[in-house]
Scaffold this motif. Sequence first.
Motif, PDB file in Angstrom:
ATOM      1  N   SER A  53      47.812  40.835  58.271  1.00 30.70           N
ATOM      2  CA  SER A  53      46.688  41.686  57.724  1.00 30.70           C
ATOM      3  C   SER A  53      47.096  41.025  56.538  1.00 30.70           C
ATOM      4  N   GLU A  54      46.011  40.882  55.142  1.00 31.57           N
ATOM      5  CA  GLU A  54      46.140  39.902  54.152  1.00 31.57           C
ATOM      6  C   GLU A  54      46.595  40.894  53.206  1.00 31.57           C
ATOM      7  N   ALA A  55      47.440  40.370  51.955  1.00 33.04           N
ATOM      8  CA  ALA A  55      48.327  41.073  51.229  1.00 33.04           C
ATOM      9  C   ALA A  55      46.797  41.817  50.229  1.00 33.04           C
ATOM     10  N   ASP A  56      46.032  40.920  50.214  1.00 26.85           N
ATOM     11  CA  ASP A  56      45.108  41.242  49.668  1.00 26.85           C
ATOM     12  C   ASP A  56      43.937  42.613  49.830  1.00 26.85           C
ATOM     13  N   GLU A  57      43.893  42.805  51.307  1.00 25.08           N
ATOM     14  CA  GLU A  57      43.310  43.934  51.641  1.00 25.08           C
ATOM     15  C   GLU A  57      44.491  45.203  51.372  1.00 25.08           C
ATOM     16  N   ILE A  58      45.196  45.009  52.193  1.00 22.53           N
ATOM     17  CA  ILE A  58      46.242  45.914  51.766  1.00 22.53           C
ATOM     18  C   ILE A  58      46.235  47.109  50.531  1.00 22.53           C
ATOM     19  N   THR A  59      46.854  45.488  49.419  1.00 21.29           N
ATOM     20  CA  THR A  59      46.242  46.212  47.602  1.00 21.29           C
ATOM     21  C   THR A  59      45.188  47.017  48.069  1.00 21.29           C
ATOM     22  N   VAL A  60      43.510  46.635  48.311  1.00 28.04           N
ATOM     23  CA  VAL A  60      42.310  47.082  47.652  1.00 28.04           C
ATOM     24  C   VAL A  60      43.089  48.315  48.797  1.00 28.04           C
ATOM     25  N   ALA A  61      43.031  48.751  49.246  1.00 29.03           N
ATOM     26  CA  ALA A  61      43.002  49.664  50.487  1.00 29.03           C
ATOM     27  C   ALA A  61      43.518  50.852  50.105  1.00 29.03           C
ATOM     28  N   ILE A  62      44.261  50.705  49.067  1.00 22.02           N
ATOM     29  CA  ILE A  62      45.519  51.206  48.621  1.00 22.02           C
ATOM     30  C   ILE A  62      45.380  51.611  46.881  1.00 22.02           C
ATOM     31  N   LEU A 119      39.596  59.589  33.301  1.00 24.94           N
ATOM     32  CA  LEU A 119      38.492  58.115  33.855  1.00 24.94           C
ATOM     33  C   LEU A 119      38.394  57.482  33.771  1.00 24.94           C
ATOM     34  N   VAL A 120      39.335  56.891  32.474  1.00 22.75           N
ATOM     35  CA  VAL A 120      39.590  55.635  32.378  1.00 22.75           C
ATOM     36  C   VAL A 120      40.929  54.939  33.430  1.00 22.75           C
ATOM     37  N   ALA A 121      41.440  55.927  33.686  1.00 23.76           N
ATOM     38  CA  ALA A 121      42.387  55.102  34.921  1.00 23.76           C
ATOM     39  C   ALA A 121      41.680  55.054  35.695  1.00 23.76           C
ATOM     40  N   ILE A 122      40.869  55.784  36.509  1.00 21.88           N
ATOM     41  CA  ILE A 122      39.807  55.967  37.542  1.00 21.88           C
ATOM     42  C   ILE A 122      39.203  54.328  37.420  1.00 21.88           C
ATOM     43  N   SER A 123      38.559  54.068  35.705  1.00 20.15           N
ATOM     44  CA  SER A 123      38.175  52.745  35.582  1.00 20.15           C
ATOM     45  C   SER A 123      39.136  51.893  36.123  1.00 20.15           C
ATOM     46  N   VAL A 124      40.309  51.846  35.594  1.00 23.86           N
ATOM     47  CA  VAL A 124      41.081  50.581  35.409  1.00 23.86           C
ATOM     48  C   VAL A 124      41.698  50.444  37.523  1.00 23.86           C
ATOM     49  N   ILE A 125      41.223  51.537  38.267  1.00 21.48           N
ATOM     50  CA  ILE A 125      41.801  50.985  39.389  1.00 21.48           C
ATOM     51  C   ILE A 125      40.132  50.580  39.855  1.00 21.48           C
ATOM     52  N   LEU A 126      39.357  50.393  39.609  1.00 24.83           N
ATOM     53  CA  LEU A 126      38.138  50.177  40.174  1.00 24.83           C
ATOM     54  C   LEU A 126      37.872  48.934  39.810  1.00 24.83           C
ATOM     55  N   LEU A 127      38.202  48.270  38.715  1.00 33.07           N
ATOM     56  CA  LEU A 127      38.483  47.020  37.688  1.00 33.07           C
ATOM     57  C   LEU A 127      39.776  46.993  39.006  1.00 33.07           C
ATOM     58  N   LEU A 128      40.679  46.692  38.667  1.00 37.35           N
ATOM     59  CA  LEU A 128      41.553  46.127  39.465  1.00 37.35           C
ATOM     60  C   LEU A 128      41.314  45.406  41.116  1.00 37.35           C
ATOM     61  N   LYS A 129      40.390  46.794  41.795  1.00 39.95           N
ATOM     62  CA  LYS A 129      39.704  46.716  42.979  1.00 39.95           C
ATOM     63  C   LYS A 129      39.094  45.725  43.139  1.00 39.95           C
ATOM     64  N   ASP A 130      38.062  45.326  41.968  1.00 39.78           N
ATOM     65  CA  ASP A 130      37.161  43.830  41.993  1.00 39.78           C
ATOM     66  C   ASP A 130      37.870  42.816  41.956  1.00 39.78           C
ATOM     67  N   PHE A 131      39.046  43.370  40.455  1.00 41.97           N
ATOM     68  CA  PHE A 131      39.504  41.578  40.004  1.00 41.97           C
ATOM     69  C   PHE A 131      40.432  41.232  42.144  1.00 41.97           C
ATOM     70  N   VAL A 132      41.345  42.178  42.456  1.00 41.04           N
ATOM     71  CA  VAL A 132      41.236  41.619  43.898  1.00 41.04           C
ATOM     72  C   VAL A 132      40.575  41.324  44.638  1.00 41.04           C
ATOM     73  N   ALA A 133      39.540  41.444  44.703  1.00 39.00           N
ATOM     74  CA  ALA A 133      38.109  41.432  45.779  1.00 39.00           C
ATOM     75  C   ALA A 133      37.586  39.509  45.509  1.00 39.00           C
ATOM     76  N   ILE A 134      37.606  39.338  44.037  1.00 40.25           N
ATOM     77  CA  ILE A 134      37.348  38.701  43.657  1.00 40.25           C
ATOM     78  C   ILE A 134      38.072  37.518  43.860  1.00 40.25           C
ATOM     79  N   ASP A 135      39.398  37.623  44.013  1.00 41.96           N
ATOM     80  CA  ASP A 135      39.580  36.209  44.147  1.00 41.96           C
ATOM     81  C   ASP A 135      39.638  36.310  45.711  1.00 41.96           C
ATOM     82  N   GLY A 136      39.627  36.710  46.456  1.00 45.59           N
ATOM     83  CA  GLY A 136      39.425  36.865  48.237  1.00 45.59           C
ATOM     84  C   GLY A 136      38.075  35.532  47.599  1.00 45.59           C
TER      85      GLY A 136
END
Length: 197
Positions: A53-62, A119-136
């Motif tokens: 499993s790719e580290a990015d996939e695990i990061t997005v799942a977590i 809401l800000v914390a949840i929004s940050v998590i969603l942005l992090l998921k987006d940036f990790v996904a974009i990297d792949g």
Amino acid sequence: MRNTAEHALERGLFATRWLLAPMYVGLVAGLGVVLVKFCLELWHLISEFSLESEADEITVAILSLIDIALLGNLVVIVIFAGYENFVSKIEAAKGNEDRPSWMGHVDFSGLKMKLIGSLVAISVILLLKDFVAIDGKGEDADYTSVAWRIGLHFTFVLSGVLFAIMDYWGAKRQVLLADAHAHHPELEDAEMDRVTP
């Protein structure tokens, strides 16, 4: 007669707060749905995991698990603080060692701040998921939706700052009114407004 009718009306109006109770029970059901979603995401993470499993996939799942947990926290805050502020004190929690330290101390203003903070914390998590996904994904990434999420995130942050400023001004005004009343107890509230800046 007028006082009796007025008292009955006021008691009836005061009792309407109980109309909110089913809404908080409904939020408990919503919390159950959040738990089911969390379990499904956790099962997906565990069942799909392999040494390859790719580290990015695990990061997005977590990050998805963290996102759902934050949503659950938000629902609990709204249930406890909303019920205590608008319906009734939760007597069953008094003296309980597991009672959250903020329970009973979060007023409507504090509830707004906790909501916007979540809401800000949840929004940050969603942005992090987006940036990790974009990297792949590279060039296949949907930059427009990411830009919208960034804009939404900054809207939440700006709203939080504006709420904090309004609460600060409101609290400062209350202190000034109390101070003016201490120095001029003979003045009425309308006159106090002219005395305080």
